[in-house]
Design an enzyme around this catalytic site. Structure first.
Site, PDB file in Angstrom:
ATOM      1  N   SER A 122      13.630  47.599 -42.926  1.00 16.61           N
ATOM      2  CA  SER A 122      13.841  48.163 -41.585  1.00 16.61           C
ATOM      3  C   SER A 122      13.745  49.675 -41.501  1.00 16.61           C
ATOM      4  O   SER A 122      14.576  50.341 -40.875  1.00 16.61           O
ATOM      5  CB  SER A 122      15.186  47.728 -41.003  1.00 16.61           C
ATOM      6  N   SER A 123      12.702  50.216 -42.105  1.00 16.71           N
ATOM      7  CA  SER A 123      12.468  51.653 -41.923  1.00 16.71           C
ATOM      8  C   SER A 123      12.251  51.957 -40.442  1.00 16.71           C
ATOM      9  O   SER A 123      12.697  52.995 -39.943  1.00 16.71           O
ATOM     10  CB  SER A 123      11.268  52.110 -42.762  1.00 16.71           C
ATOM     11  N   ASP A 168      17.460  43.957 -36.576  1.00 17.46           N
ATOM     12  CA  ASP A 168      17.438  45.197 -37.355  1.00 17.46           C
ATOM     13  C   ASP A 168      18.102  46.334 -36.593  1.00 17.46           C
ATOM     14  O   ASP A 168      18.945  47.058 -37.118  1.00 17.46           O
ATOM     15  CB  ASP A 168      15.991  45.585 -37.690  1.00 17.46           C
TER      16      ASP A 168
HETATM   17  C1  GLA Z   1      11.755  41.530 -39.022  1.00 17.19           C
HETATM   18  C2  GLA Z   1      12.061  41.712 -37.549  1.00 17.19           C
HETATM   19  C3  GLA Z   1      13.398  41.074 -37.197  1.00 17.19           C
HETATM   20  C4  GLA Z   1      13.474  39.639 -37.682  1.00 17.19           C
HETATM   21  C5  GLA Z   1      13.011  39.525 -39.137  1.00 17.19           C
HETATM   22  C6  GLA Z   1      12.914  38.109 -39.585  1.00 17.19           C
HETATM   23  O1  GLA Z   1      12.671  42.219 -39.788  1.00 17.19           O
HETATM   24  O2  GLA Z   1      12.110  43.084 -37.221  1.00 17.19           O
HETATM   25  O3  GLA Z   1      13.631  41.173 -35.824  1.00 17.19           O
HETATM   26  O4  GLA Z   1      12.740  38.792 -36.859  1.00 17.19           O
HETATM   27  O5  GLA Z   1      11.759  40.151 -39.345  1.00 17.19           O
HETATM   28  O6  GLA Z   1      14.169  37.527 -39.634  1.00 17.19           O
END
Ligand code: GLA
Length: 397
Positions: A122-123, A168
């Site tokens: 989640s950058s 995220d």
């Molecule tokens: C990414 C997306 C999230 C989620 C995941 C899978 O990280 O940004 O919103 O859908 O994939 O769980």
């Protein structure tokens, strides 16, 4: 192996201008459930994005980054579309705040950070949330965590053009140190689950970065999402009481099997069973049972691999290798998939040998260097900046 510590706190920078930090996240369980009203259980981890903000005197909004050379500058009335580089993320957040009527004085925003890029940690959300909190502070405004998370998600969906869910942005905003955050993505209610109950106190979360880049904006994530939504629509027609897959049962899915593609059927099966696994993981967290938590994580991986088909050979190898190593309770692909990282639950005394053995096996099989990070759960961006945001500031509505 890197032992991550929480050293990036918000506060004043050396130059005296305020800076705001947002962490990265790892998802323990609950994958691809966050755009169909399901459950997720991520925690914030001590990589971070730091947004440093200077008031500007030239009437412009300026964006720069320590990690990328391109810069961007625009006037307050500018509504130009995305340009396709890193700056789309903070500019998208600016647009969302402007659309909500926030008057933001001119600024120069400089981003720095150490979140591994394209690794499923989640950058993007880290950049968005750090930007949102910096801009809100600059405009002397506050917003509740859920609204900050939603506007950052909208920035990514609408401006960047990446169809992510809410997990995220929410955890990066609202996480609490030493806890996982169990989020109901339908209504954004959440429960904080301590990471150190019972046998979990002797465990560590070890992230293994395959080095294979993953991108939400790439087509695979969007394709999976469309397959899921097509299946969900069929189920809603037949069972209107099931508002979304968060409510649906395997029996209802079986009753609709003939009406949907085999792909939609398997994707929906993953999501319905995954929601059940998150509930089981919650029980394991509350009773402090690492065996049970690890087992359900490993089951989740099998479902991501076989039903959701979002894994790759490198990740499957990392999981299969990890789960037979001494001290490992369970392992799975974390995040959107198609590359990125695994998350492993490992007994503390075995962490060093675990990381060494996994890296060596990976190098032997793929000639690739594995990075491993041992992480504690850290505070989200709001807790970090609480001191700075306190005070008598107007609410944006
Ligand atoms: C990414 C997306 C999230 C989620 C995941 C899978 O990280 O940004 O919103 O859908 O994939 O769980």
């Amino acid at each position: 192996m890197t032992l991550l510590s929480d050293e990036h706190l918000s506060g004043a920078s050396e130059s005296g201008f305020p800076q705001f930090a947002a962490p990265a996240r790892v998802n323990l369980i609950g994958e691809h459930t966050d755009y169909t009203g399901g459950f997720v259980m991520p925690m914030a981890i001590p990589f971070s994005t730091v947004a440093q903000l200077h008031p500007a005197t030239d009437g412009q909004y300026a964006f720069s980054s320590e990690r990328f050379s391109a810069t961007r500058s625009m006037g307050p009335e500018d509504r130009s579309p995305r340009v396709g580089d890193w700056s789309d993320y903070p500019v998208g957040v600016l647009r969302e705040l402007q659309e909500r009527g926030l008057q933001i004085p001119p600024f120069a925003l400089h981003l720095s950070g150490d979140v591994p890029l394209g690794s499923g940690l989640s950058s993007s959300a880290s950049v968005e949330v750090a930007t949102a909190i910096a801009l809100l502070s600059h405009a002397q405004a506050t917003l509740p965590a859920g609204v900050i998370a939603k506007l950052c998600q909208s920035a990514e969906n609408n401006y960047v053009g990446s169809p992510c869910g809410i997990m995220d942005q929410f955890v990066v905003t609202a996480a609490t140190a030493d806890h996982a955050l169990l989020l109901n993505t339908r209504d954004l209610t959440y429960e904080l689950l301590p990471m150190n109950t019972g046998g979990l106190a002797d465990c560590r979360i070890v992230i293994a970065n395959s080095g294979v880049k993953h991108s939400i904006a790439g087509g695979d994530y969007g394709l999976r999402r469309r397959e899921v939504e097509a299946g969900q629509a069929k189920m809603r027609d037949r069972f209107p009481e099931a508002r979304d897959l968060g409510d649906a049962s395997l029996q209802q899915l079986a009753a609709c099997e003939d009406e949907m593609s085999p792909e939609s059927f398997r994707r929906c099966r993953h999501i319905i069973t995954e929601n059940q696994r998150v509930r089981e993981a919650r029980e394991a967290m509350l009773t402090g049972d690492p065996e049970r938590l690890g087992a359900v994580m490993t089951e989740a991986h099998a479902s991501e691999r076989d039903d959701f088909e979002c894994s790759i050979d490198e990740i499957d190898f990392l999981v299969d290798t990890a789960v037979v190593l001494r001290g490992c309770y369970g392992a799975r692909l974390t995040g959107g998939g198609f590359g990125g990282c695994t998350v492993n639950l490992v007994n503390s005394p075995h962490v060093d040998e675990f990381a060494a053995a996994l890296s060596s096996a990976y190098r032997g099989r793929f000639s690739l260097q594995l990075e491993t990070y041992v992480c504690a759960a850290v505070d989200g961006a709001l807790a970090r900046t609480a001191a700075q945001l306190k005070g008598n500031v107007p609410e944006v509505r």
